[in-house]
Design a protein around this motif. Structure first.
Motif, mmCIF file in Angstrom:
data_model
loop_
_atom_site.group_PDB
_atom_site.id
_atom_site.type_symbol
_atom_site.label_atom_id
_atom_site.label_comp_id
_atom_site.label_asym_id
_atom_site.label_seq_id
_atom_site.Cartn_x
_atom_site.Cartn_y
_atom_site.Cartn_z
ATOM 1 N N MET A 4 0.793 -1.466 0.172
ATOM 2 C CA MET A 4 -0.125 -0.089 0.186
ATOM 3 C C MET A 4 0.951 1.187 -0.115
ATOM 4 O O MET A 4 1.935 1.242 0.566
ATOM 5 C CB MET A 4 -0.809 0.145 1.191
ATOM 6 C CG MET A 4 -1.659 -1.082 1.515
ATOM 7 S SD MET A 4 -3.026 -1.454 0.294
ATOM 8 C CE MET A 4 -4.018 0.118 1.053
ATOM 9 N N TRP A 6 0.909 3.818 2.027
ATOM 10 C CA TRP A 6 0.414 4.594 3.334
ATOM 11 C C TRP A 6 0.415 6.061 3.341
ATOM 12 O O TRP A 6 -0.551 6.229 3.904
ATOM 13 C CB TRP A 6 1.134 3.616 4.355
ATOM 14 C CG TRP A 6 0.745 2.132 4.475
ATOM 15 C CD1 TRP A 6 1.604 1.426 4.162
ATOM 16 C CD2 TRP A 6 -0.283 1.404 4.749
ATOM 17 N NE1 TRP A 6 1.363 -0.104 4.217
ATOM 18 C CE2 TRP A 6 0.055 -0.095 4.584
ATOM 19 C CE3 TRP A 6 -1.538 1.859 5.353
ATOM 20 C CZ2 TRP A 6 -0.965 -0.723 4.951
ATOM 21 C CZ3 TRP A 6 -2.614 0.992 5.525
ATOM 22 C CH2 TRP A 6 -2.104 -0.417 5.255
ATOM 23 N N LEU A 9 -2.493 7.670 1.364
ATOM 24 C CA LEU A 9 -3.778 7.343 2.394
ATOM 25 C C LEU A 9 -3.797 8.230 3.603
ATOM 26 O O LEU A 9 -4.979 8.715 3.806
ATOM 27 C CB LEU A 9 -3.730 5.570 2.522
ATOM 28 C CG LEU A 9 -4.000 4.884 1.234
ATOM 29 C CD1 LEU A 9 -3.824 3.430 1.599
ATOM 30 C CD2 LEU A 9 -5.468 5.067 0.973
ATOM 31 N N GLU A 19 -12.864 7.546 2.178
ATOM 32 C CA GLU A 19 -12.733 6.390 1.309
ATOM 33 C C GLU A 19 -11.191 6.076 1.902
ATOM 34 O O GLU A 19 -11.034 4.514 2.161
ATOM 35 C CB GLU A 19 -12.761 6.627 -0.034
ATOM 36 C CG GLU A 19 -12.485 5.352 -0.858
ATOM 37 C CD GLU A 19 -13.485 4.269 -0.606
ATOM 38 O OE1 GLU A 19 -13.116 3.092 -0.505
ATOM 39 O OE2 GLU A 19 -14.761 4.549 -0.252
ATOM 40 N N ALA A 20 -10.155 6.837 1.959
ATOM 41 C CA ALA A 20 -9.113 6.680 2.434
ATOM 42 C C ALA A 20 -9.103 5.922 3.736
ATOM 43 O O ALA A 20 -8.428 5.053 4.168
ATOM 44 C CB ALA A 20 -8.138 7.798 2.579
ATOM 45 N N ARG A 22 -11.328 4.447 5.227
ATOM 46 C CA ARG A 22 -12.134 3.091 5.144
ATOM 47 C C ARG A 22 -11.207 2.049 4.545
ATOM 48 O O ARG A 22 -10.843 0.991 5.088
ATOM 49 C CB ARG A 22 -13.311 3.238 4.107
ATOM 50 C CG ARG A 22 -14.329 1.818 4.228
ATOM 51 C CD ARG A 22 -15.595 2.081 3.348
ATOM 52 N NE ARG A 22 -15.774 3.317 2.806
ATOM 53 C CZ ARG A 22 -16.564 4.260 3.312
ATOM 54 N NH1 ARG A 22 -16.967 4.327 4.347
ATOM 55 N NH2 ARG A 22 -16.712 5.427 2.473
ATOM 56 N N THR A 23 -10.366 2.292 3.639
ATOM 57 C CA THR A 23 -9.223 1.464 3.072
ATOM 58 C C THR A 23 -8.154 1.078 4.256
ATOM 59 O O THR A 23 -8.050 -0.132 4.282
ATOM 60 C CB THR A 23 -8.491 2.019 1.805
ATOM 61 O OG1 THR A 23 -9.402 2.470 0.935
ATOM 62 C CG2 THR A 23 -7.413 1.459 1.192
ATOM 63 N N GLU A 26 -9.875 -1.210 6.760
ATOM 64 C CA GLU A 26 -9.982 -2.602 6.323
ATOM 65 C C GLU A 26 -8.646 -3.176 6.212
ATOM 66 O O GLU A 26 -8.456 -4.613 6.350
ATOM 67 C CB GLU A 26 -10.636 -2.648 4.775
ATOM 68 C CG GLU A 26 -11.949 -2.113 4.693
ATOM 69 C CD GLU A 26 -13.096 -2.953 5.464
ATOM 70 O OE1 GLU A 26 -12.678 -4.233 5.509
ATOM 71 O OE2 GLU A 26 -13.840 -2.572 6.272
ATOM 72 N N GLU A 27 -7.649 -2.633 5.788
ATOM 73 C CA GLU A 27 -6.076 -3.256 5.750
ATOM 74 C C GLU A 27 -5.419 -3.518 7.014
ATOM 75 O O GLU A 27 -4.572 -4.347 7.282
ATOM 76 C CB GLU A 27 -5.286 -2.328 4.849
ATOM 77 C CG GLU A 27 -5.838 -2.311 3.468
ATOM 78 C CD GLU A 27 -5.775 -3.782 2.625
ATOM 79 O OE1 GLU A 27 -4.715 -4.477 2.861
ATOM 80 O OE2 GLU A 27 -6.479 -4.150 2.178
#
Length: 192
Positions: A4, A6, A9, A19-20, A22-23, A26-27
């Protein structure tokens, strides 16, 4: 984990990009959960600590430096939040103990045992919320933020004597509210 970016993000997160967030969530959530689970002393606290971690992640996203490995930085954040949680629980225990100490020392052992048993179960937040704001500030700064009375004086920009007075009166109010919770039963056990 996927390879990623990071840094980008976290930059997007610090600017409010849901959205960032959330990503990143999730990760990292499984990793965070496992680490918190192993570090925390009470498994019931894992969910709450997890929330604290992600709140702090949002606050600290702009402090991440791309030259450091993301998971090393994130692990440090998790460890600090677990420590903070333990420290908060310890402060709560200290407040309860201080209220007990300020209770009238002339009661018998039966009353002391009841007070101790209830003190172990007491939920202090509702009682703290009943304190006037000025008293609550002093108690929270003293026992939740571990500030000295001198530091509180500086933070609130009031004389040290005023801090001591508010501290004393707040503890008396806590003791009174503590006694009210238990009604008249325990008061009958006091020896005057």
């Amino acid at each position: 984990m996927k390879n990623m970016d990071w840094s980008s993000l976290l930059i997007r997160m610090s600017k409010g990009d849901e959205e960032a967030f959330r990503t990143v969530y999730e990760e990292t959530r499984d990793h965070a959960y496992r680490l918190i689970y192993y570090l925390s002393s009470s498994k019931e606290d894992v969910g709450d600590i997890m929330s604290e971690v992600y709140i702090e992640l949002l606050r600290s996203a702009d402090k991440y430096r791309p030259e450091q490995p993301f998971f090393a930085w994130f692990n440090g954040l998790i460890v600090r939040q677990v420590r903070n949680w333990k420290r908060r629980n310890w402060r709560l225990y200290r407040i309860v103990e201080k209220v007990k100490l300020l209770a009238d020392h002339s009661f018998d052992r039966k009353a002391e045992a009841k007070l101790s048993a209830v003190g172990d179960q007491i939920e202090l937040l509702p009682i703290l919320r009943k304190l006037p704001l000025k008293a609550r500030e002093v108690i929270v700064l003293r026992y939740y933020q571990d500030c000295s009375l001198e530091e509180i004086s500086t933070l609130l920009d009031i004389p040290l004597g005023t801090v001591k007075s508010r501290h004393h009166h707040a503890l008396k109010q806590l003791r009174r509210q503590f006694e009210e919770i238990h009604g008249g039963k325990e008061k009958k056990d006091y020896v005057y």
